[in-house]
Design a protein around this motif. Structure first.
Motif, PDB file in Angstrom:
ATOM      1  N   TYR A  29     -11.153  -1.333   2.450  1.00 46.07           N
ATOM      2  CA  TYR A  29     -12.599  -0.823   3.968  1.00 46.07           C
ATOM      3  C   TYR A  29     -13.559  -0.239   3.122  1.00 46.07           C
ATOM      4  CZ  TYR A  29      -7.923  -1.524   6.839  1.00 46.07           C
ATOM      5  OH  TYR A  29      -7.118  -1.700   8.114  1.00 46.07           O
ATOM      6  N   PRO A  30     -14.189  -1.096   4.031  1.00 47.29           N
ATOM      7  CA  PRO A  30     -16.062   0.146   3.778  1.00 47.29           C
ATOM      8  C   PRO A  30     -15.890   1.782   4.681  1.00 47.29           C
ATOM      9  CG  PRO A  30     -16.050  -1.618   6.078  1.00 47.29           C
ATOM     10  CD  PRO A  30     -14.326  -1.922   5.424  1.00 47.29           C
ATOM     11  N   TYR A  31     -15.598   2.082   4.969  1.00 53.93           N
ATOM     12  CA  TYR A  31     -15.081   3.761   5.425  1.00 53.93           C
ATOM     13  C   TYR A  31     -13.693   4.029   4.329  1.00 53.93           C
ATOM     14  CZ  TYR A  31     -12.806   1.631   9.204  1.00 53.93           C
ATOM     15  OH  TYR A  31     -11.554   0.521   9.910  1.00 53.93           O
ATOM     16  N   LEU A  32     -13.713   4.830   4.717  1.00 56.03           N
ATOM     17  CA  LEU A  32     -13.191   6.636   4.342  1.00 56.03           C
ATOM     18  C   LEU A  32     -11.999   6.457   6.230  1.00 56.03           C
ATOM     19  CD1 LEU A  32     -13.348   8.705   2.842  1.00 56.03           C
ATOM     20  CD2 LEU A  32     -11.682   7.507   1.692  1.00 56.03           C
ATOM     21  N   GLY A  33     -10.104   6.040   6.709  1.00 56.44           N
ATOM     22  CA  GLY A  33      -9.814   7.052   7.556  1.00 56.44           C
ATOM     23  C   GLY A  33      -9.935   5.873   8.359  1.00 56.44           C
ATOM     24  N   GLU A  34      -9.103   4.828   7.895  1.00 63.76           N
ATOM     25  CA  GLU A  34      -8.971   3.440   8.514  1.00 63.76           C
ATOM     26  C   GLU A  34      -8.052   3.514   9.102  1.00 63.76           C
ATOM     27  OE1 GLU A  34      -7.541   2.744   4.662  1.00 63.76           O
ATOM     28  OE2 GLU A  34      -9.534   3.533   5.289  1.00 63.76           O
ATOM     29  N   ASP A  35      -6.460   5.007   8.830  1.00 60.73           N
ATOM     30  CA  ASP A  35      -5.504   5.166   9.830  1.00 60.73           C
ATOM     31  C   ASP A  35      -6.111   6.208  11.205  1.00 60.73           C
ATOM     32  OD1 ASP A  35      -6.779   7.054   8.414  1.00 60.73           O
ATOM     33  OD2 ASP A  35      -4.502   8.234   8.653  1.00 60.73           O
ATOM     34  N   VAL A  36      -6.707   6.310  11.000  1.00 64.78           N
ATOM     35  CA  VAL A  36      -8.095   6.859  12.564  1.00 64.78           C
ATOM     36  C   VAL A  36      -8.315   5.818  12.969  1.00 64.78           C
ATOM     37  CG1 VAL A  36      -8.686   8.936  13.011  1.00 64.78           C
ATOM     38  CG2 VAL A  36      -6.922   9.088  11.242  1.00 64.78           C
ATOM     39  N   CYS A  37      -9.329   5.536  12.235  1.00 64.36           N
ATOM     40  CA  CYS A  37     -10.588   4.535  12.801  1.00 64.36           C
ATOM     41  C   CYS A  37     -10.297   3.247  13.259  1.00 64.36           C
ATOM     42  CB  CYS A  37     -12.004   5.057  11.997  1.00 64.36           C
ATOM     43  SG  CYS A  37     -12.846   7.096  11.790  1.00 64.36           S
ATOM     44  N   ALA A  38     -10.207   3.109  12.316  1.00 61.69           N
ATOM     45  CA  ALA A  38      -9.784   1.477  13.167  1.00 61.69           C
ATOM     46  C   ALA A  38      -8.736   0.912  13.907  1.00 61.69           C
ATOM     47  CB  ALA A  38      -9.169   0.779  11.492  1.00 61.69           C
ATOM     48  N   GLY A  87     -14.038  -1.791  -0.357  1.00 60.13           N
ATOM     49  CA  GLY A  87     -14.077  -2.671  -0.747  1.00 60.13           C
ATOM     50  C   GLY A  87     -13.132  -3.779  -2.241  1.00 60.13           C
ATOM     51  N   CYS A  88     -12.457  -2.743  -2.290  1.00 61.54           N
ATOM     52  CA  CYS A  88     -11.651  -2.587  -3.285  1.00 61.54           C
ATOM     53  C   CYS A  88     -10.474  -3.071  -3.303  1.00 61.54           C
ATOM     54  CB  CYS A  88     -11.758  -1.942  -4.648  1.00 61.54           C
ATOM     55  SG  CYS A  88     -13.354  -1.196  -4.395  1.00 61.54           S
ATOM     56  N   TYR A  89     -10.142  -4.443  -3.932  1.00 60.60           N
ATOM     57  CA  TYR A  89      -8.245  -4.660  -3.161  1.00 60.60           C
ATOM     58  C   TYR A  89      -7.581  -4.786  -5.013  1.00 60.60           C
ATOM     59  CZ  TYR A  89     -10.514  -6.915   0.979  1.00 60.60           C
ATOM     60  OH  TYR A  89     -11.255  -6.765   2.245  1.00 60.60           O
ATOM     61  N   PRO A  90      -6.300  -3.742  -4.742  1.00 60.54           N
ATOM     62  CA  PRO A  90      -5.681  -3.943  -5.488  1.00 60.54           C
ATOM     63  C   PRO A  90      -4.776  -5.387  -5.181  1.00 60.54           C
ATOM     64  CG  PRO A  90      -4.686  -2.751  -3.925  1.00 60.54           C
ATOM     65  CD  PRO A  90      -6.012  -3.390  -3.334  1.00 60.54           C
ATOM     66  N   THR A  91      -4.996  -6.069  -6.487  1.00 62.45           N
ATOM     67  CA  THR A  91      -4.581  -7.713  -6.955  1.00 62.45           C
ATOM     68  C   THR A  91      -3.323  -7.057  -7.735  1.00 62.45           C
ATOM     69  OG1 THR A  91      -5.859  -8.057  -8.654  1.00 62.45           O
ATOM     70  CG2 THR A  91      -7.077  -8.348  -6.686  1.00 62.45           C
ATOM     71  N   GLU A  92      -3.546  -6.591  -8.654  1.00 61.54           N
ATOM     72  CA  GLU A  92      -1.927  -6.498  -9.824  1.00 61.54           C
ATOM     73  C   GLU A  92      -2.157  -4.862  -9.970  1.00 61.54           C
ATOM     74  OE1 GLU A  92      -2.968  -9.002 -13.805  1.00 61.54           O
ATOM     75  OE2 GLU A  92      -4.585  -9.126 -12.381  1.00 61.54           O
ATOM     76  N   LEU A  93      -0.564  -4.626 -11.532  1.00 65.22           N
ATOM     77  CA  LEU A  93      -0.523  -3.600 -11.684  1.00 65.22           C
ATOM     78  C   LEU A  93      -0.452  -3.504 -13.062  1.00 65.22           C
ATOM     79  CD1 LEU A  93       2.011  -2.068  -9.747  1.00 65.22           C
ATOM     80  CD2 LEU A  93       0.028  -1.378  -9.206  1.00 65.22           C
ATOM     81  N   LEU A  94      -1.105  -2.552 -13.902  1.00 67.06           N
ATOM     82  CA  LEU A  94      -1.445  -2.496 -15.544  1.00 67.06           C
ATOM     83  C   LEU A  94       0.150  -1.734 -15.863  1.00 67.06           C
ATOM     84  CD1 LEU A  94      -5.032  -1.430 -15.327  1.00 67.06           C
ATOM     85  CD2 LEU A  94      -3.999  -3.911 -15.989  1.00 67.06           C
ATOM     86  N   ARG A  95       0.895  -1.903 -17.074  1.00 69.09           N
ATOM     87  CA  ARG A  95       1.735  -1.623 -17.124  1.00 69.09           C
ATOM     88  C   ARG A  95       1.794  -1.306 -18.800  1.00 69.09           C
ATOM     89  NH1 ARG A  95       5.929  -1.665 -13.300  1.00 69.09           N
ATOM     90  NH2 ARG A  95       5.516  -2.825 -12.034  1.00 69.09           N
ATOM     91  N   MET A 106      -8.341  -4.190  -9.884  1.00 70.04           N
ATOM     92  CA  MET A 106      -8.494  -4.140  -8.139  1.00 70.04           C
ATOM     93  C   MET A 106      -9.763  -5.096  -8.136  1.00 70.04           C
ATOM     94  SD  MET A 106     -11.105  -0.978  -8.057  1.00 70.04           S
ATOM     95  CE  MET A 106     -12.638  -0.879  -9.193  1.00 70.04           C
ATOM     96  N   ALA A 107      -9.920  -6.244  -7.919  1.00 71.06           N
ATOM     97  CA  ALA A 107     -10.979  -7.408  -7.196  1.00 71.06           C
ATOM     98  C   ALA A 107     -12.336  -6.523  -6.186  1.00 71.06           C
ATOM     99  CB  ALA A 107     -10.872  -8.069  -6.380  1.00 71.06           C
ATOM    100  N   ASN A 108     -13.386  -6.463  -6.459  1.00 71.94           N
ATOM    101  CA  ASN A 108     -14.727  -5.875  -5.001  1.00 71.94           C
ATOM    102  C   ASN A 108     -15.833  -7.061  -5.515  1.00 71.94           C
ATOM    103  OD1 ASN A 108     -15.595  -4.867  -7.728  1.00 71.94           O
ATOM    104  ND2 ASN A 108     -14.810  -3.217  -7.327  1.00 71.94           N
ATOM    105  N   ARG A 109     -16.599  -6.899  -4.280  1.00 70.90           N
ATOM    106  CA  ARG A 109     -17.747  -7.186  -4.901  1.00 70.90           C
ATOM    107  C   ARG A 109     -18.007  -7.992  -6.553  1.00 70.90           C
ATOM    108  NH1 ARG A 109     -21.662  -6.828  -0.653  1.00 70.90           N
ATOM    109  NH2 ARG A 109     -22.725  -8.575  -1.156  1.00 70.90           N
TER     110      ARG A 109
END
Length: 177
Positions: A29-38, A87-95, A106-109
């Motif tokens: 998200y472009p902000y914190l607190g998505e569980d409360v604000c969104a 704006g960061c989306y985890p796309t895969e894990l590193l092992r 992560m993927a972002n702009r």
């Protein structure tokens, strides 16, 4: 590394940083607190009473407003010296060589970036990191279910099975129930 900017994710990141860890938090998200604000869940349920400093700052005074919640969460991370990225989306894990989780891609702009981590906390709303790790999930159970939502504005609906509870919150700067 904390993935997810939920209130729990912010609390975990700040606590880890205050305990001496170098912490990075990423959220889609472009902000914190998505569980409360969104979700516009800007109050504390009677069965959720807590006395943490973060909870007091988030919900005092009531009604909390989204920008207040976002500012408090930003400030908590800044004061704890936690680096955070929107704006960061985890796309895969590193092992690592033994197959243990060692971070995320992560993927972002800015493109795709890797973040290495000794500890990874999944604070996402839908267990994104756990799903990337291959954790098993059960399908949503069939049958009747109860759903709740917050509607701001307009007249409350009237229909069979619909229960309406007006909240004494001042959403628009007016003291209207």
């Amino acid at each position: 590394l904390v993935v997810g900017g939920t209130t729990g994710g912010v609390a975990a990141a700040a606590q880890a940083a205050r305990a001496g860890a170098r912490v990075v938090l990423i959220t889609r998200y472009p902000y914190l607190g998505e569980d409360v604000c969104a979700t516009l869940r800007l109050w504390v349920q009677p069965d959720q009473q807590g006395d943490s400093p973060l909870m007091r700052q988030l919900f005092d005074p009531l009604p909390a407003r989204p920008m207040h919640v976002k500012r408090v969460l930003d400030q908590w991370l800044l004061e704890a010296d936690v680096r955070f990225f929107f704006g960061c989306y985890p796309t895969e894990l590193l092992r690592d060589a033994q197959g243990n989780i060692a971070g995320v891609v992560m993927a972002n702009r800015g493109g795709r970036q890797a973040v290495l981590a000794k500890v990874l906390i999944d604070a996402t709303e839908r267990a994104t990191v756990a799903r990337l790790a291959g954790a098993g999930f059960a399908p949503y159970p069939a049958g009747p279910a109860e759903f709740r939502r917050v509607v701001v504005g307009g007249e409350p609906p009237t229909a069979a099975g619909v229960e309406v509870r007006r909240l004494p919150l001042d959403w628009f700067g007016k003291d209207q129930p």
